[in-house]
Design a protein around this motif. Structure first.
Motif, PDB file in Angstrom:
ATOM      1  N   MET A   1      11.301 -27.784  18.453  1.00  0.00           N
ATOM      2  CA  MET A   1      10.500 -28.753  19.176  1.00  0.00           C
ATOM      3  C   MET A   1       9.079 -28.792  18.606  1.00  0.00           C
ATOM      4  O   MET A   1       8.529 -29.869  18.365  1.00  0.00           O
ATOM      5  N   GLU A   2       8.504 -27.614  18.360  1.00  0.00           N
ATOM      6  CA  GLU A   2       7.161 -27.563  17.787  1.00  0.00           C
ATOM      7  C   GLU A   2       7.127 -28.188  16.401  1.00  0.00           C
ATOM      8  O   GLU A   2       6.192 -28.912  16.050  1.00  0.00           O
ATOM      9  N   ARG A   3       8.147 -27.915  15.587  1.00  0.00           N
ATOM     10  CA  ARG A   3       8.220 -28.504  14.253  1.00  0.00           C
ATOM     11  C   ARG A   3       8.275 -30.028  14.331  1.00  0.00           C
ATOM     12  O   ARG A   3       7.585 -30.737  13.592  1.00  0.00           O
ATOM     13  N   ASP A   4       9.087 -30.558  15.253  1.00  0.00           N
ATOM     14  CA  ASP A   4       9.202 -32.005  15.397  1.00  0.00           C
ATOM     15  C   ASP A   4       7.879 -32.618  15.838  1.00  0.00           C
ATOM     16  O   ASP A   4       7.481 -33.684  15.346  1.00  0.00           O
ATOM     17  N   ILE A   5       7.191 -31.954  16.750  1.00  0.00           N
ATOM     18  CA  ILE A   5       5.891 -32.452  17.211  1.00  0.00           C
ATOM     19  C   ILE A   5       4.898 -32.476  16.052  1.00  0.00           C
ATOM     20  O   ILE A   5       4.186 -33.464  15.840  1.00  0.00           O
ATOM     21  N   LEU A   6       4.847 -31.391  15.292  1.00  0.00           N
ATOM     22  CA  LEU A   6       3.925 -31.330  14.154  1.00  0.00           C
ATOM     23  C   LEU A   6       4.271 -32.359  13.094  1.00  0.00           C
ATOM     24  O   LEU A   6       3.381 -32.959  12.486  1.00  0.00           O
TER      25      LEU A   6
ATOM     26  N   ALA B   1      -1.276 -39.360   8.875  1.00  0.00           N
ATOM     27  CA  ALA B   1      -1.171 -39.943   7.535  1.00  0.00           C
ATOM     28  C   ALA B   1      -1.220 -41.467   7.630  1.00  0.00           C
ATOM     29  O   ALA B   1      -1.890 -42.119   6.823  1.00  0.00           O
ATOM     30  N   ARG B   2      -0.551 -42.026   8.601  1.00  0.00           N
ATOM     31  CA  ARG B   2      -0.561 -43.476   8.779  1.00  0.00           C
ATOM     32  C   ARG B   2      -1.958 -43.930   9.181  1.00  0.00           C
ATOM     33  O   ARG B   2      -2.470 -44.932   8.688  1.00  0.00           O
ATOM     34  N   ASP B   3      -2.606 -43.187  10.082  1.00  0.00           N
ATOM     35  CA  ASP B   3      -3.955 -43.518  10.515  1.00  0.00           C
ATOM     36  C   ASP B   3      -4.929 -43.415   9.347  1.00  0.00           C
ATOM     37  O   ASP B   3      -5.789 -44.271   9.166  1.00  0.00           O
ATOM     38  N   GLU B   4      -4.808 -42.392   8.534  1.00  0.00           N
ATOM     39  CA  GLU B   4      -5.683 -42.204   7.365  1.00  0.00           C
ATOM     40  C   GLU B   4      -5.464 -43.306   6.360  1.00  0.00           C
ATOM     41  O   GLU B   4      -6.415 -43.831   5.779  1.00  0.00           O
TER      42      GLU B   4
END
Length: 103
Positions: free
Chosen positions: A78-83, A91-94
């Motif tokens: 779950m943590e991996r998916d969130i990250l 990346a999209r925002d940047e």
């Protein structure tokens, strides 16, 4: 799936197992006490595994460790998916901000 009742206390299970090992039948124990015959038979089987008399299934300690590791594995996934989603969002925002500033 949620349990329908609270588990039987360990000392109660130990007493039932001792009675069964003393020669009482599983069916008579089921009639006299609340647990069904299948439950009592499962307790006896697991006691044999934990005691070393059988080796066809994991012991209670191994089962507890497997449950703990599975829970930890779910948490880590779950943590991996969130990250992963957060990294993609950043990346999209940047990428969007660099295009607007270079125009």
């Amino acid at each position: 799936m949620p349990r329908t009742r609270t588990p039987y206390p360990a000392d109660f299970r130990d007493q039932i197992i001792a009675l069964a090992r003393a020669g009482r039948s599983v069916e008579s124990l089921a009639r006299e006490f609340e647990p069904c015959a299948a439950t009592i038979a499962g307790w006896i089987r697991q006691a044999g595994i934990d005691g070393g008399a059988r080796d066809d299934s994991p012991t209670s300690l191994e089962r507890e460790e497997l449950a703990r590791l599975r829970k930890e594995n779910r948490q880590l996934r779950m943590e991996r998916d969130i990250l992963s989603k957060a990294a993609a969002w950043f990346a999209r925002d940047e990428l969007g901000s660099s295009r607007s500033s270079s125009s």
